[in-house]
Design a protein around this motif. Structure first.
Motif, PDB file in Angstrom:
ATOM      1  N   UNK A  70      17.751  -1.400  21.073  1.00 44.78           N
ATOM      2  CA  UNK A  70      18.120  -0.281  20.894  1.00 44.78           C
ATOM      3  C   UNK A  70      18.793   0.577  22.114  1.00 44.78           C
ATOM      4  N   UNK A  71      18.429  -0.178  23.304  1.00 46.74           N
ATOM      5  CA  UNK A  71      18.944   0.469  24.543  1.00 46.74           C
ATOM      6  C   UNK A  71      20.734   0.173  24.447  1.00 46.74           C
ATOM      7  N   UNK A  72      21.163   1.395  24.621  1.00 47.09           N
ATOM      8  CA  UNK A  72      22.691   1.616  24.959  1.00 47.09           C
ATOM      9  C   UNK A  72      23.127   1.019  26.181  1.00 47.09           C
ATOM     10  N   UNK A  73      23.993   0.111  26.340  1.00 42.75           N
ATOM     11  CA  UNK A  73      24.791  -0.470  27.326  1.00 42.75           C
ATOM     12  C   UNK A  73      26.213   0.115  27.779  1.00 42.75           C
ATOM     13  N   UNK A  74      26.752   0.533  26.604  1.00 42.60           N
ATOM     14  CA  UNK A  74      28.186   0.866  26.598  1.00 42.60           C
ATOM     15  C   UNK A  74      28.618   1.701  25.274  1.00 42.60           C
TER      16      UNK A  74
ATOM     17  N   UNK B 247      25.970  -0.365  40.802  1.00 41.31           N
ATOM     18  CA  UNK B 247      24.914  -0.081  41.631  1.00 41.31           C
ATOM     19  C   UNK B 247      23.989  -1.391  41.893  1.00 41.31           C
ATOM     20  N   UNK B 248      24.174  -2.388  40.815  1.00 43.69           N
ATOM     21  CA  UNK B 248      23.589  -3.760  40.955  1.00 43.69           C
ATOM     22  C   UNK B 248      22.386  -3.600  39.907  1.00 43.69           C
ATOM     23  N   UNK B 249      22.356  -2.564  39.127  1.00 42.34           N
ATOM     24  CA  UNK B 249      21.294  -2.427  38.211  1.00 42.34           C
ATOM     25  C   UNK B 249      21.477  -3.492  36.902  1.00 42.34           C
ATOM     26  N   UNK B 250      20.732  -3.998  36.497  1.00 36.99           N
ATOM     27  CA  UNK B 250      20.916  -5.125  35.390  1.00 36.99           C
ATOM     28  C   UNK B 250      21.122  -4.181  33.959  1.00 36.99           C
ATOM     29  N   UNK B 251      22.115  -3.984  33.431  1.00 34.92           N
ATOM     30  CA  UNK B 251      22.495  -3.274  32.059  1.00 34.92           C
ATOM     31  C   UNK B 251      22.300  -4.372  30.828  1.00 34.92           C
ATOM     32  N   UNK B 252      22.423  -5.698  31.411  1.00 34.69           N
ATOM     33  CA  UNK B 252      22.315  -6.538  29.986  1.00 34.69           C
ATOM     34  C   UNK B 252      21.750  -7.734  30.614  1.00 34.69           C
TER      35      UNK B 252
ATOM     36  N   UNK C   5      23.914  -9.061  21.607  1.00 33.35           N
ATOM     37  CA  UNK C   5      24.407  -7.884  21.822  1.00 33.35           C
ATOM     38  C   UNK C   5      24.630  -7.284  20.374  1.00 33.35           C
ATOM     39  N   UNK C   6      24.281  -5.921  20.219  1.00 36.53           N
ATOM     40  CA  UNK C   6      24.603  -5.361  19.046  1.00 36.53           C
ATOM     41  C   UNK C   6      25.807  -4.282  19.102  1.00 36.53           C
TER      42      UNK C   6
ATOM     43  N   UNK D 215      22.380 -12.329  34.000  1.00 32.65           N
ATOM     44  CA  UNK D 215      22.316 -10.751  33.913  1.00 32.65           C
ATOM     45  C   UNK D 215      23.610  -9.994  34.294  1.00 32.65           C
ATOM     46  N   UNK D 216      23.970  -8.913  33.515  1.00 34.32           N
ATOM     47  CA  UNK D 216      25.142  -8.112  33.885  1.00 34.32           C
ATOM     48  C   UNK D 216      24.721  -7.123  34.530  1.00 34.32           C
TER      49      UNK D 216
END
Length: 186
Positions: free
Chosen positions: A109-113, A162-167, A173-174, A157-158
């Motif tokens: 459920x974590x939104x990445x975009x 800032x270098x934080x992993x978002x995916x 992916x949903x 990893x995507x």
């Protein structure tokens, strides 16, 4: 009394069972059939116990469970989708630009975009699973799509700026995708 040999395929291994059948072709007495059936069942359980189960990755386990949900369709490539709002008509091709609203999340459920307005996307310029989903859609249609990592970003990893992993790598992916319109790329 003659013997008849029956074969059965059991989880990739060949299991041969011998059943007692009189030469006359008549069935053996019930007690003998029951005993033979019990031996056959025991042999199958033993054979199944010897075949090591291949553990599924968390991603594959999720997709296997999800595939059984009502309304979920899986394509030959492995993407899964459910129609949220149906539509009919022409479908975009690789040479089109699709105008879409979308919401992208991980399976937890974590939104990445998420688009904030209809966003133009070249059908051939997105990850393969998203492109395939767009080509399934008609103008006005909305789908929920589950894209296996092999049709998205794979094991990499995507990260954001800032270098934080978002995916994380190997993530399904949903997407909720609404196809607003599409036009030829030229």
């Amino acid at each position: 009394m003659g013997l008849r040999i029956a074969t059965a395929c059991l989880i990739g291994a060949l299991s041969v069972t011998m059943a007692m059948v009189p030469a006359s072709g008549k069935k053996a007495p019930a007690a003998k059939r029951t005993a033979a059936a019990k031996r056959t069942a025991a042999a199958k359980r033993t054979a199944a116990a010897k075949v090591p189960a291949v553990p599924l990755s968390p991603e594959d386990a999720f997709l296997a469970r999800n595939r059984r949900q009502r309304g979920v369709v899986q394509t030959a490539s492995g993407i899964q989708y459910r129609v949220i709002k149906p539509a009919t008509g022409a479908h975009p091709t690789d040479t089109d630009v699709a105008l879409v609203n979308y919401d992208g999340k991980l399976v937890d459920g974590t939104r990445f975009d998420k688009s904030t307005q209809p966003t133009p996307m070249p059908v051939s310029g997105v990850v393969p699973g998203f492109s395939e989903a767009l080509k399934l859609m008609a103008k006005g249609e909305t789908l929920r799509v589950w894209i296996p990592s092999r049709l998205a970003y794979g094991a990499e990893d995507q990260r954001d700026e800032q270098g934080k992993v978002v995916i994380p790598g190997k993530s399904t992916l949903v997407f909720d995708i609404e196809l607003v319109d599409f036009r030829p790329q030229s």
